[in-house]
Structures are given as structure tokens and as C-alpha cells.
Design a protein around this motif. Structure first.
Motif, PDB file in Angstrom:
ATOM      1  N   PHE A   1      -0.728   9.048  -9.445  1.00 15.87           N
ATOM      2  CA  PHE A   1      -0.999   7.819  -8.683  1.00 15.87           C
ATOM      3  C   PHE A   1      -2.144   8.094  -7.714  1.00 15.87           C
TER       4      PHE A   1
ATOM      5  N   ILE B   1       7.404  -1.233  -8.904  1.00 16.96           N
ATOM      6  CA  ILE B   1       8.014  -0.596  -7.732  1.00 16.96           C
ATOM      7  C   ILE B   1       6.851  -0.220  -6.822  1.00 16.96           C
TER       8      ILE B   1
ATOM      9  N   ARG C   1      -5.570  -3.148  -8.031  1.00 15.24           N
ATOM     10  CA  ARG C   1      -4.792  -1.918  -7.866  1.00 15.24           C
ATOM     11  C   ARG C   1      -3.906  -1.706  -9.090  1.00 15.24           C
ATOM     12  N   SER C   2      -3.658  -0.424  -9.384  1.00 10.28           N
ATOM     13  CA  SER C   2      -2.841  -0.074 -10.554  1.00 10.28           C
ATOM     14  C   SER C   2      -1.378   0.097 -10.154  1.00 10.28           C
ATOM     15  N   TYR C   3      -0.465  -0.383 -11.004  1.00 12.73           N
ATOM     16  CA  TYR C   3       0.970  -0.178 -10.784  1.00 12.73           C
ATOM     17  C   TYR C   3       1.641   0.097 -12.123  1.00 12.73           C
ATOM     18  N   SER C   4       2.464   1.130 -12.161  1.00 14.08           N
ATOM     19  CA  SER C   4       3.216   1.415 -13.380  1.00 14.08           C
ATOM     20  C   SER C   4       4.239   0.315 -13.607  1.00 14.08           C
TER      21      SER C   4
ATOM     22  N   LYS D   1       4.996   0.839  -3.179  1.00 17.91           N
ATOM     23  CA  LYS D   1       5.150   1.540  -1.899  1.00 17.91           C
ATOM     24  C   LYS D   1       4.178   0.963  -0.866  1.00 17.91           C
TER      25      LYS D   1
ATOM     26  N   GLY E   1      -3.068   0.134   3.957  1.00 21.24           N
ATOM     27  CA  GLY E   1      -3.484  -0.212   2.592  1.00 21.24           C
ATOM     28  C   GLY E   1      -3.767  -1.700   2.466  1.00 21.24           C
ATOM     29  N   GLN E   2      -4.869  -2.044   1.802  1.00 19.44           N
ATOM     30  CA  GLN E   2      -5.245  -3.455   1.645  1.00 19.44           C
ATOM     31  C   GLN E   2      -4.196  -4.217   0.841  1.00 19.44           C
ATOM     32  N   MET E   3      -3.839  -3.644  -0.314  1.00 22.03           N
ATOM     33  CA  MET E   3      -2.876  -4.343  -1.173  1.00 22.03           C
ATOM     34  C   MET E   3      -1.468  -4.223  -0.592  1.00 22.03           C
ATOM     35  N   SER E   4      -1.205  -3.094   0.089  1.00 20.96           N
ATOM     36  CA  SER E   4       0.102  -2.932   0.741  1.00 20.96           C
ATOM     37  C   SER E   4       0.304  -4.037   1.767  1.00 20.96           C
TER      38      SER E   4
HETATM   39  C1  LIG Z   1      -2.131   4.817 -12.892  1.00 14.81           C
HETATM   40  C2  LIG Z   1      -1.640   4.464 -11.506  1.00 14.81           C
HETATM   41  C3  LIG Z   1      -0.375   3.935 -11.358  1.00 14.81           C
HETATM   42  C4  LIG Z   1       0.086   3.606 -10.088  1.00 14.81           C
HETATM   43  N1  LIG Z   1       1.343   3.106  -9.976  1.00 14.81           N
HETATM   44  C5  LIG Z   1       1.830   2.807  -8.748  1.00 14.81           C
HETATM   45  C6  LIG Z   1       3.163   2.309  -8.606  1.00 14.81           C
HETATM   46  O1  LIG Z   1       3.897   2.127  -9.594  1.00 14.81           O
HETATM   47  N2  LIG Z   1       3.598   2.039  -7.354  1.00 14.81           N
HETATM   48  C7  LIG Z   1       2.806   2.216  -6.230  1.00 14.81           C
HETATM   49  O2  LIG Z   1       3.264   1.946  -5.105  1.00 14.81           O
HETATM   50  N3  LIG Z   1       1.546   2.681  -6.352  1.00 14.81           N
HETATM   51  C8  LIG Z   1       1.038   2.967  -7.580  1.00 14.81           C
HETATM   52  N4  LIG Z   1      -0.244   3.435  -7.694  1.00 14.81           N
HETATM   53  C9  LIG Z   1      -1.083   3.495  -6.485  1.00 14.81           C
HETATM   54  C10 LIG Z   1      -1.706   2.103  -6.241  1.00 14.81           C
HETATM   55  O3  LIG Z   1      -2.623   1.796  -7.280  1.00 14.81           O
HETATM   56  C11 LIG Z   1      -2.483   2.041  -4.930  1.00 14.81           C
HETATM   57  O4  LIG Z   1      -3.298   3.172  -4.804  1.00 14.81           O
HETATM   58  C12 LIG Z   1      -1.561   1.986  -3.744  1.00 14.81           C
HETATM   59  O5  LIG Z   1      -0.680   0.891  -3.898  1.00 14.81           O
HETATM   60  C13 LIG Z   1      -2.330   1.816  -2.425  1.00 14.81           C
HETATM   61  O6  LIG Z   1      -3.110   0.656  -2.483  1.00 14.81           O
HETATM   62  P1  LIG Z   1      -3.517  -0.079  -1.141  1.00 14.81           P
HETATM   63  O7  LIG Z   1      -4.506  -1.144  -1.465  1.00 14.81           O
HETATM   64  O8  LIG Z   1      -2.302  -0.473  -0.392  1.00 14.81           O
HETATM   65  O9  LIG Z   1      -4.218   1.074  -0.302  1.00 14.81           O
HETATM   66  P2  LIG Z   1      -5.800   1.297  -0.104  1.00 14.81           P
HETATM   67  O10 LIG Z   1      -6.364   0.197   0.736  1.00 14.81           O
HETATM   68  O11 LIG Z   1      -6.420   1.527  -1.436  1.00 14.81           O
HETATM   69  O12 LIG Z   1      -5.801   2.668   0.695  1.00 14.81           O
HETATM   70  C14 LIG Z   1      -5.246   2.773   2.028  1.00 14.81           C
HETATM   71  C15 LIG Z   1      -5.103   4.231   2.404  1.00 14.81           C
HETATM   72  O13 LIG Z   1      -4.079   4.832   1.614  1.00 14.81           O
HETATM   73  C16 LIG Z   1      -4.605   5.923   0.857  1.00 14.81           C
HETATM   74  N5  LIG Z   1      -4.043   5.815  -0.510  1.00 14.81           N
HETATM   75  C17 LIG Z   1      -4.206   4.767  -1.341  1.00 14.81           C
HETATM   76  N6  LIG Z   1      -3.563   4.988  -2.509  1.00 14.81           N
HETATM   77  C18 LIG Z   1      -2.997   6.202  -2.398  1.00 14.81           C
HETATM   78  C19 LIG Z   1      -2.231   6.989  -3.279  1.00 14.81           C
HETATM   79  N7  LIG Z   1      -1.905   6.554  -4.500  1.00 14.81           N
HETATM   80  N8  LIG Z   1      -1.816   8.202  -2.847  1.00 14.81           N
HETATM   81  C20 LIG Z   1      -2.135   8.646  -1.616  1.00 14.81           C
HETATM   82  N9  LIG Z   1      -2.879   7.937  -0.728  1.00 14.81           N
HETATM   83  C21 LIG Z   1      -3.300   6.741  -1.110  1.00 14.81           C
HETATM   84  C22 LIG Z   1      -6.120   5.700   0.807  1.00 14.81           C
HETATM   85  O14 LIG Z   1      -6.816   6.928   0.667  1.00 14.81           O
HETATM   86  C23 LIG Z   1      -6.383   5.053   2.137  1.00 14.81           C
HETATM   87  O15 LIG Z   1      -6.467   6.022   3.162  1.00 14.81           O
HETATM   88  C24 LIG Z   1      -0.732   3.790  -8.948  1.00 14.81           C
HETATM   89  C25 LIG Z   1      -2.024   4.314  -9.108  1.00 14.81           C
HETATM   90  C26 LIG Z   1      -2.470   4.653 -10.366  1.00 14.81           C
HETATM   91  C27 LIG Z   1      -3.856   5.213 -10.513  1.00 14.81           C
END
Ligand SMILES: Cc1cc2nc3c(=O)[nH]c(=O)nc-3n(C[C@H](O)[C@H](O)[C@H](O)COP(=O)(O)OP(=O)(O)OC[C@H]3O[C@@H](n4cnc5c(N)ncnc54)[C@H](O)[C@@H]3O)c2cc1C
Ligand code: FES
Length: 322
Positions: free
Chosen positions: A318, A160, A144-147, A162, A167-170
Motif C-alpha cells: 500500500f 476497508i 486513490r487505490s483501495y483493495s 484507513k 490525507g486528502q482522501m482520508s
Molecule cells: C495497490 C494499493 C492498494 C491500497 N489499498 C488500500 C486499502 O485497501 N485501504 C487503505 O486504507 N489504503 C489503501 N491504499 C493506500 C491508499 O491508496 C492511499 O494511499 C491512502 O488512503 C492515503 O490517501 P490519502 O489521500 O488519505 O493521503 P495522501 O493525501 O495521499 O497523503 C497524506 C499523507 O499520508 C502519507 N501516506 C499516504 N498514503 C500512505 C500509505 N499508503 N502508507 C503510508 N503513508 C501514506 C503521505 O505520504 C502523506 O504524508 C492502497 C494503496 C495501493 C497502492
């Protein structure tokens, strides 16, 4: 191979089999990009001359942008020599991304659904990045990407994060992560960083939620203070739901900080709406927007309608990983 010429006069040869962004990188040139997978529109560029191809729908582009020959350079391949309204960014000193181990140093709750994660690298690793760039965390087969929220001069890397429902990584960050956990990080990616603008009057930062992370890094960077000081106005609009969630504010007197709280008033207010209330010469304004994709799309159309040149709108959306 096709010859790609940029607005700044630089050129490179791109294979038919590689994207324009990849071709530039192979030639040590950097074009604007972030996700590299056609989801965020950071690599949007106008083709002045030539033909390109993609097998994707380029969903982030509007119909008007498609008619006006805008493409996503991260998923477009050349079909002829090209002349692009793009500039090479390599003079800013990017480093190629490297994958290194990192241990969790600190976990600090900031709001009910946001934590700050501190990471430390092995002593022989000095992270190379420009403030505003992001890193990829790799854990248990998930990437997963994080700024990056900290400045390059700080010893720990701060993120930072959220809590996204389901979310898998959450799930890892919010219920399993503990101090000294070992992760891998791929650092650094993207081209969201503060350029050296010499002739612009105002700089407007727009952020929603954790989109404040790269802006924290940009405004806290010692190297950026001279760049910030060139503007007569530096304004930061940060959208959160409630006053109690504002876990940070800039400490420089020359930055006007305007929290935009969507749930505190009778009607919902968003950063892109508040932007229009600012009395600025928009033709001499640069906008840096980070956070939700919806905010960035609305803010870009509003900024352009107000008079911001489309090349003066920089963003990092994001977008979800898949
Ligand atoms: C360039 C870039 C920088 C980022 N920087 C940050 C950061 O600094 N902090 C941060 O908290 N996150 C950031 N993100 C988002 C992060 O990469 C993940 O997408 C987010 O943490 C969710 O991951 P997850 O594994 O918990 O959820 P997943 O298992 O991937 O998804 C769970 C559910 O949440 C939804 N979801 C996932 N990501 C998002 C999203 N970004 N917006 C809306 N719905 C979403 C999915 O569609 C799915 O329904 C960034 C993304 C990008 C592309
Ligand atoms: S759409 Fe090309 S970098 Fe994101």
C-alpha cells in the motif's frame, strides 16, 4: 520492436517506447504488477538475458537484487531481445479495467481510524475482478487505490479504508462522505490474487492493518475454496496494534488465524517476526503479503532466508499515491 520471451515459453513483441508490462498488455498477456509506477516492486523480475533501460532509480530494489539482474518491469523498456524469469497470468481471466460510476451504500466504522465503505454500481454494471485485486476511487480530482475486500459474488463492493493523518482522501472518507455520494471507480487493477498452486504444502498470508482487505476477499471467494483446500496448512498472520481492533477473522476451520498485536505486549511484535516461529517446510510454502511497504520488504527477505523461493512470494504494497 524487441522479442520478449518468458519462462513459460510465451513471447511478445515490445516497442522501445513502452514498458515491458505495457508491451505484454498490448499483446493480451499479463505480467505481475500493481502500482505501475516503480513504487511497489510487485513487477520485480529477473532478466536472464538481454538489456533494458529506465530513467528511475528503482528504489524498491536492493543493491543485491540489482546486481542479480532484477528489474521493475513496469518502468523498464527493452534495449534488446529479452529472456525473463516471468510467467503470463492471462489464463486466470483478467478483465481490462473500466471506469464506472458508484454510489456509497454504507459507511461502517470498524475501529477508531478504519471504516468499511460499501459501494453499489448501476444495475447494468457487473463488476469484473479477481479477489485480491484493487480499484481506484476518483473523487473531486483525487485518485486513490483501495483493495477490494468483498468477493466478486457479493452484490456490494466493500473497501476497508484507513484514516491517514492529513490525507486528502482520508479527509473525505472520515468527515464528508455520506450515503448516496457519487464517485467514479476504475475497476480492477493489479495481480494480487490466489494462484492455482498444485504442489505446495503451505500457504501463509501476511497482512498489516487494512492490508487484510484483499485477503478477506481471497478467503471468502467461493471460487478459491478448492485452491485453499489443496494446502495442508493455511495460516493467516494479521498485524494490528490492539486486540480491540481485530474487526474480522476467517470463518473457515482450515485456516489458522494468528493475530499479531504490536502494542499489547511489553515488546513490539511484527508479523514478519512471527512468521519465523512457524514450523513449516518453507521450501514448499507460498507467501501472500499485503499492507505496509516496510512489512513487505522485511517479510520478503525473511521468507527468502527461511527457504521460500523468491517466485513464491507475492505482495501488494500500500504505497502512497505520489
Ligand atoms: C495497490 C494499493 C492498494 C491500497 N489499498 C488500500 C486499502 O485497501 N485501504 C487503505 O486504507 N489504503 C489503501 N491504499 C493506500 C491508499 O491508496 C492511499 O494511499 C491512502 O488512503 C492515503 O490517501 P490519502 O489521500 O488519505 O493521503 P495522501 O493525501 O495521499 O497523503 C497524506 C499523507 O499520508 C502519507 N501516506 C499516504 N498514503 C500512505 C500509505 N499508503 N502508507 C503510508 N503513508 C501514506 C503521505 O505520504 C502523506 O504524508 C492502497 C494503496 C495501493 C497502492
Ligand atoms: S513497481 Fe512496478 S508495479 Fe509497482
Amino acid at each position: 520492436m524487441f522479442k520478449i520471451t518468458l519462462l513459460d515459453g510465451k513471447s511478445f513483441f515490445c516497442k522501445e517506447s513502452e514498458s515491458i508490462v505495457e508491451g505484454a498488455r498490448r499483446n493480451d498477456l499479463y505480467l505481475d504488477h500493481s502500482c505501475l509506477s516503480g513504487r511497489c516492486s510487485s513487477c520485480k523480475v529477473k532478466v536472464i538475458n538481454g538489456e533494458t533501460i529506465t530513467d528511475s532509480d528503482e528504489l524498491p530494489l536492493s543493491d543485491l537484487e540489482k546486481q542479480e539482474n532484477f528489474i521493475l518491469a513496469c518502468i523498464r523498456k527493452p534495449l534488446s531481445d529479452l529472456y525473463l524469469a516471468a510467467e503470463d497470468l492471462s489464463q486466470y481471466g483478467f478483465s481490462s479495467p473500466v471506469t464506472v460510476p458508484a454510489k456509497i451504500n454504507s459507511i461502517t466504522p470498524l475501529t477508531a481510524d478504519i471504516v468499511e465503505i460499501g459501494l453499489r454500481l448501476p444495475p447494468n454494471q457487473k463488476p469484473q475482478f479477481l479477489e485480491g485485486q484493487y480499484l481506484n476511487v476518483i473523487w473531486n480530482g483525487i485518485k486513490r487505490s483501495y483493495s477490494i475486500a468483498s468477493a466478486a459474488s457479493e452484490t456490494a463492493i466493500k473497501l476497508i479504508v484507513k484514516n491517514y493523518p492529513n490525507g486528502q482522501m482520508s479527509a473525505y472518507w472520515f468527515s464528508q462522505a455520506k450515503i448516496n455520494d457519487l464517485l467514479r471507480i476504475e475497476i480492477a487493477n493489479g495481480t494480487f490474487f490466489l494462484r492455482n498452486h498444485v504442489d505446495k504444502e503451505s500457504l501463509v498470508f501476511l497482512a498489516t492493518g487494512t492490508g487484510i482487505a484483499p485477503i478477506q476477499a481471497i478467503v471468502n471467494s467461493p471460487q478459491n475454496q478448492a485452491r485453499l483446500a489443496k494446502f495442508r496448512n493455511v495460516i493467516l498472520l494479521w498485524g494490528m496494534k490492539y486486540q480491540s481492533e481485530l474487526f474480522w477473522k476467517p470463518n473457515q476451520d482450515n485456516i489458522t488465524f494468528i493475530p499479531v498485536l504490536s502494542r499489547e505486549g511489553k515488546t513490539k511484535t511484527y508479523v514478519q517476526d512471527k512468521m519465523a516461529d512457524l514450523e513449516l517446510d518453507w521450501t514448499s510454502t507460498v507467501v501472500y503479503a499485503c499492507g505496509s511497504d516496510a512489512m513487505i520488504q522485511h517479510a520478503e527477505s525473511k521468507a527468502i532466508a527461511l527457504g521460500v523461493e523468491n517466485t513464491n512470494f507475492y505482495s501488494d504494497a500500500f504505497v502512497p499515491s505520489n
